[in-house]
Design an enzyme around this catalytic site. Structure first.
Site, mmCIF file in Angstrom:
data_model
loop_
_atom_site.group_PDB
_atom_site.id
_atom_site.type_symbol
_atom_site.label_atom_id
_atom_site.label_comp_id
_atom_site.label_asym_id
_atom_site.label_seq_id
_atom_site.Cartn_x
_atom_site.Cartn_y
_atom_site.Cartn_z
ATOM 1 N N CYS A 132 0.831 -1.209 0.000
ATOM 2 C CA CYS A 132 0.000 0.000 0.000
ATOM 3 C C CYS A 132 0.863 1.255 0.000
ATOM 4 O O CYS A 132 1.280 1.737 1.053
ATOM 5 C CB CYS A 132 -0.917 -0.011 1.218
ATOM 6 S SG CYS A 132 -1.904 1.495 1.361
ATOM 7 N N CYS A 135 -0.529 4.116 1.984
ATOM 8 C CA CYS A 135 -0.340 4.039 3.442
ATOM 9 C C CYS A 135 1.116 4.317 3.829
ATOM 10 O O CYS A 135 1.382 5.009 4.801
ATOM 11 C CB CYS A 135 -0.695 2.642 3.969
ATOM 12 S SG CYS A 135 -2.110 1.873 3.198
ATOM 13 N N ASP A 136 2.055 3.724 3.091
ATOM 14 C CA ASP A 136 3.440 3.673 3.558
ATOM 15 C C ASP A 136 4.423 4.525 2.758
ATOM 16 O O ASP A 136 5.598 4.642 3.124
ATOM 17 C CB ASP A 136 3.927 2.213 3.534
ATOM 18 C CG ASP A 136 3.058 1.307 4.400
ATOM 19 O OD1 ASP A 136 2.567 1.803 5.435
ATOM 20 O OD2 ASP A 136 2.867 0.136 4.045
#
Lengths: 304, 304
Positions: A132, A135-136
Site C-alpha cells: 500500500c 499508506c506507507d
C-alpha cells in the site's frame, strides 16, 4: 432476531447493497473486518467513478458510508466471518463475534493483495515491503522504491510514489503493461519512473531493512541486483471467499449470475469477490444494487 | 476518419463508457439525439446513486457530462442513429447527420416511456397528458393530477407532484405496488396522494384539455369517472433499439453477455436498453465501464 440480510464487506459493493436494502425496508446489517470502505480506502486518487472528477478513495468511502447511514444501515466493525451455515430458509453467519441468523446473505468481501511468494517478502513486510503506497509511501521520501506489477494499481501507485521518493523502478514480468492507457502515458512521461520489463523479483534482501532486490530477466534468465529502500507489491488480488462454500472459479472468485445469485439459494455475491469481467468502483455499485434487489425478491418469495 | 468507438446515447451508461474509452486513449464520439443526460434529466431527485445523498437528476447528468469532457470525449448532439451497417472489422453508423465509420459501437440508447394506448392519449399529449412530472408538473399547480402506474417512476413522481398539485390519484392495475418500499411508505404517508388500485384507465377525455379519465375496475369490470386536470403516465419503458438488428429479447431489449457483448462482434450494449435485471444509475455506470473496456480489448484484438 433473524435479519433479512447480512451484508459481508463494507466496500462500494457492500455499502451500495446496504443503501438499496434499507430503501427496500429490509432489516440489514453490514459486517466489516477492518474499516468501512474496502480497497478504495488505500487508493490515493479516484478519477473514474462518474460524478466525482477527482476524489481521494478515503473521501469517497466516507461519502458511501454516510449515504448508507442516512438510510439507517446497521454496521458491525471488526467482525470477521468464518463460515456460512446454510439451513435452507435461514442462514447462520458464523463470525468472530458470534453467530447471526438471517434470511439472505450478500457476500461483498472483496479481495486481498496477492503475495509475491519470494524469499524475504514475509520477513521484510513492514520493514521495506508494503502492499500500500498510499499508506506507507511517506516513509520512503527521498529514497528509492521498487514497484512490482504492471496493472492499474502498480502504475497509479508508482505515479503516486514519485511525489515523495527520488526514484521508482517498476518491475514487470511482461513487455507490455495491463494498466489503463492514460495511466501508462502518465507513467512513461514521468522522469522519476524507470521501467524494468521482462523481469521478475527473485528475492528481497537486506540486513535489518530492505536493501536490494534480486531480479531475473525472464527471456534470458540473467540475474541482476537493484538497490532499493522499499518494495511495493501489486501483482494481483485474491478473493476473500474462504469462509463460503458456494461455487467458485479456479481462482476462488464466486460464480454469480446476472442477478448476483450464487449456487446457494439466498446467498448473493457482489463486487470484486465475484467472477466479474471488471473490478472498478463503477461496477461494484451496480453489483451491490442488483444483489440487494435480488435478495429482497428472494425474501418476498420465502414469505409467500 | 475511422473512430475506435461510437457511443450511442448520452445517459449514465453512455457517459461512463465515454470516460472509460477516453482513459483507454480511444478515439471516441458520443451521439445523442436530445440533450445529454438521458432519462435522469427528467428525474426530480436522485437519492440512490452512492456518494450523492440527494441530487437532482439534471445536476448529476451535468456532473457526468463534465467528467466525460474532462477526458476529452467528443460529443455530437441532435443526432439520431437510423441503422448500424456491420461491415465486419468496421461498422457504419448511419445517422440523421451522415454516416460515421468506426471499429466498435457501444449502444447505450436507453428507453422511452411506454404509451398507455388508450383513446385520448395522443390527442391530449401536451394538453394534460404528460410522461414527465418533473418537466410539466408546474403547469398543474393547485389542480388535480392522475398518475398511472405502480413502479418507482410512478410513485416518486406522484410524491414530487404533491409539492404543487392539490391532489394526486395513483391509478394502478394491481393491488400491490412494484416501487421500492421506502417510496411506497412515503407515498402512503402523504395525505395528498390517494391510491386507486385494481383499476386501469380506459379513456382520457375532455373538450380542449384533459377533464377526466374513465376507469375500469379490473376485478369487477365496473366503469367509473374521475375528474382530473392532468394525466401522468408511467407504465413502463420501451427500449430505443429499433435501429439495430443485434439479438434482442421479446420486448426489444438487447441481449448482452456479462462483458456487454451483443450477438454482433464489435457491437456492445450498456444500460437500460439491454436485458439487465435492474435499471438504475448505479447499474448503468457499471455497464458503461465494462462496455468500454470490452470495446478496447476487441479493438486490440482486431489490430493484432
Amino acid at each position: 432476531m433473524v435479519y433479512d440480510v447480512v451484508i459481508i464487506g463494507g466496500g462500494p459493493a457492500g455499502l451500495t447493497a446496504g443503501i438499496y436494502a434499507k430503501r427496500a425496508m429490509l432489516d440489514a446489517v453490514l459486517l466489516e473486518g477492518k474499516g468501512v470502505g474496502g480497497q478504495i480506502i488505500v487508493t490515493d486518487l479516484v478519477e473514474n467513478f462518474p460524478g466525482f472528477l477527482e476524489i481521494s478513495g478515503a473521501e469517497l468511502a466516507a461519502k458511501f458510508e454516510e449515504h448508507a447511514q442516512k438510510f439507517g444501515l446497521e454496521f458491525r466493525n471488526m467482525v470477521d466471518v468464518t463460515a456460512i451455515d446454510d439451513k435452507g430458509d435461514t442462514k447462520l453467519v458464523k463470525t468472530t463475534e458470534g453467530d447471526i441468523e438471517t434470511k439472505a446473505v450478500i457476500i461483498a468481501s472483496g479481495t486481498t493483495p496477492r503475495k509475491l511468494g519470494v524469499k524475504g517478502e514475509l520477513e521484510f513486510t513492514g520493514r521495506g515491503v508494503s502492499y500500500c503506497a498510499t499508506c506507507d509511501g511517506f516513509f520512503f521520501r527521498d529514497k528509492v522504491a521498487v514497484v512490482v506489477g504492471g496493472g492499474d494499481s502498480a502504475i497509479t501507485e508508482a505515479i503516486f510514489l514519485t511525489k515523495m521518493v527520488k526514484k521508482v523502478y517498476v518491475i514487470h514480468r511482461r513487455d507490455e503493461l495491463r494498466a489503463e492507457k492514460i495511466n501508462q502515458e502518465k507513467a512513461f512521461a514521468n522522469p522519476k519512473i524507470k521501467f524494468v520489463c521482462d523481469s521478475v523479483v527473485e528475492e528481497i534482501a537486506g540486513s535489518n531493512v530492505v536493501e536490494k532486490v534480486i531480479l531475473r530477466k525472464v527471456s534470458t534468465d540473467e540475474i541482476s541486483e537493484l538497490k532499493t529502500d522499499g518494495v511495493f507489491i501489486y501483482v494481483g488480488l485474491d478473493p476473500n471467499t474462504g469462509f463460503t462454500d458456494v461455487e467458485k472459479d479456479d481462482w476462488g472468485f464466486i460464480i454469480a449470475s446476472q442477478r448476483m445469485e450464487t449456487s446457494a439459494g439466498g446467498i448473493f455475491a457482489a463486487g470484486d469477490c465475484r467472477n466479474t469481467p471488471l473490478r472498478q468502483i463503477a461496477t461494484a455499485v451496480g453489483d451491490g444494487a442488483i444483489a440487494a434487489v435480488s435478495a429482497g425478491k428472494y425474501i418476498e418469495e420465502l414469505t409467500k
